[in-house]
Design a protein around this motif. Sequence first.
Motif, PDB file in Angstrom:
ATOM      1  N   HIS A  14     -46.826 -33.040 -76.505  1.00  0.00           N
ATOM      2  CA  HIS A  14     -46.060 -33.719 -77.081  1.00  0.00           C
ATOM      3  C   HIS A  14     -45.989 -33.543 -78.620  1.00  0.00           C
ATOM      4  CE1 HIS A  14     -45.658 -37.014 -74.270  1.00  0.00           C
ATOM      5  NE2 HIS A  14     -45.296 -36.063 -73.467  1.00  0.00           N
ATOM      6  N   LEU A  15     -47.616 -33.681 -79.413  1.00  0.00           N
ATOM      7  CA  LEU A  15     -47.718 -32.767 -80.167  1.00  0.00           C
ATOM      8  C   LEU A  15     -47.389 -31.345 -80.717  1.00  0.00           C
ATOM      9  CD1 LEU A  15     -48.846 -33.273 -83.393  1.00  0.00           C
ATOM     10  CD2 LEU A  15     -50.976 -32.918 -81.988  1.00  0.00           C
ATOM     11  N   MET A  16     -47.607 -30.820 -80.045  1.00  0.00           N
ATOM     12  CA  MET A  16     -47.492 -29.074 -79.631  1.00  0.00           C
ATOM     13  C   MET A  16     -45.376 -28.704 -79.863  1.00  0.00           C
ATOM     14  SD  MET A  16     -50.118 -27.394 -80.591  1.00  0.00           S
ATOM     15  CE  MET A  16     -48.630 -25.736 -80.497  1.00  0.00           C
ATOM     16  N   ARG A  17     -44.958 -30.071 -79.129  1.00  0.00           N
ATOM     17  CA  ARG A  17     -43.584 -29.845 -78.432  1.00  0.00           C
ATOM     18  C   ARG A  17     -43.275 -29.867 -80.361  1.00  0.00           C
ATOM     19  NH1 ARG A  17     -39.630 -34.181 -75.579  1.00  0.00           N
ATOM     20  NH2 ARG A  17     -37.725 -33.012 -77.249  1.00  0.00           N
ATOM     21  N   ALA A  18     -43.950 -31.282 -81.019  1.00  0.00           N
ATOM     22  CA  ALA A  18     -43.249 -31.896 -82.111  1.00  0.00           C
ATOM     23  C   ALA A  18     -43.303 -30.869 -83.288  1.00  0.00           C
ATOM     24  CB  ALA A  18     -43.780 -33.010 -82.764  1.00  0.00           C
ATOM     25  N   ALA A  19     -44.859 -30.021 -83.506  1.00  0.00           N
ATOM     26  CA  ALA A  19     -45.227 -29.359 -84.257  1.00  0.00           C
ATOM     27  C   ALA A  19     -44.044 -27.929 -84.492  1.00  0.00           C
ATOM     28  CB  ALA A  19     -46.700 -28.779 -84.139  1.00  0.00           C
ATOM     29  N   ARG A  20     -43.614 -27.321 -83.010  1.00  0.00           N
ATOM     30  CA  ARG A  20     -43.082 -26.064 -82.512  1.00  0.00           C
ATOM     31  C   ARG A  20     -41.090 -26.884 -83.355  1.00  0.00           C
ATOM     32  NH1 ARG A  20     -45.463 -25.442 -77.558  1.00  0.00           N
ATOM     33  NH2 ARG A  20     -43.789 -26.554 -76.627  1.00  0.00           N
ATOM     34  N   ASP A  21     -40.708 -27.638 -82.844  1.00  0.00           N
ATOM     35  CA  ASP A  21     -39.436 -28.117 -83.126  1.00  0.00           C
ATOM     36  C   ASP A  21     -39.441 -28.472 -84.755  1.00  0.00           C
ATOM     37  OD1 ASP A  21     -38.362 -27.976 -80.968  1.00  0.00           O
ATOM     38  OD2 ASP A  21     -37.950 -30.599 -80.695  1.00  0.00           O
ATOM     39  N   GLN A  22     -40.945 -29.022 -85.524  1.00  0.00           N
ATOM     40  CA  GLN A  22     -40.414 -29.227 -86.877  1.00  0.00           C
ATOM     41  C   GLN A  22     -41.203 -27.767 -87.741  1.00  0.00           C
ATOM     42  OE1 GLN A  22     -43.756 -32.364 -87.743  1.00  0.00           O
ATOM     43  NE2 GLN A  22     -42.967 -33.510 -85.890  1.00  0.00           N
TER      44      GLN A  22
END
Length: 307
Positions: A276-284
């Motif tokens: 979840h953290l990596m998905r959020a990082a990529r989106d941001q």
Amino acid sequence: MTTQTPMLLKGGPIAADIRETVAADVAAFEAKYGFAPELAIVVAGADAPSMVYLKKILDGCEKVGLGGRLVELGGECSPEEMTRTMEALGAEPHVAGIIVQQPLPDCIPLRVVIDAMDPRKDIDGIHPLNAGLLALGYEGYLPATAHASVELLKRSGIELAGKDAVVVGRSNVIGKPVAQLLLRENATVTTCHSRTADLAGVVRRADIVVVAIGRAAFVTGDMLKPGAVVVDVGINVTDAGLIGDVDFDSAIDVASAITPVPGGVGPLTNAILLTHLMRAARDQAAHTVAPGLPSLRFSEPQAEVTS
């Protein structure tokens, strides 16, 4: 009683595979953007079991190359202090995800956290926006424990479509989202709670039982259908050590598959949180590089099923 040895649904091996993938994702992200994403864990008040759990999350971050930070506010912090902390973390570009340890002290209503939470960094799915996206079938951020509970079943080869599933517990962080995720997998789902009439009778009908009610050894083997698959999400500290919400010793004689406690859902929850953290990082990061993109980008929902 089952005639064969039940399958132990262990989260550790699956979590190891996930962490290996995340580690590669972190390396690629850092090579592209010049920094590793960071997770901030906010704690207002603390007890020993919670701190052990949180330190495991931070250890998991370190193993895959992610940053991790424990932000301790103390049990007597004010709502204003919580708001300032959440807003400050939300403004930090390297902090891609924020989780807030619950339960909160009485002086901090959950609404204070929700109002100050950036839903793009809400990687444990407590914000109403993410809860609504889940309910509508969109891919918002899911509560990690609920996500891990269903992912453990899927990755263990447990058939869900058409099965009769019972979820014991109706919390916003586990029971309700687990039920919604099982519906996505085309199971027929019943949610039970402390006021369910003939709870044992309802559970006994189920092919799949997910228990997250917060009571040690609450579900016993005589409440289970022979051959049922059992996911025990509970963690209870007792004089005998950590035990789940299911009486493992009696359930293992009836179930065809069951999660151990500890060693079942817990390890997978921590690994899922990293994805979840990596998905959020990529989106941001994508939004920062291309500011014309919408501030929230979620994939289309699954085709709506009305029958």
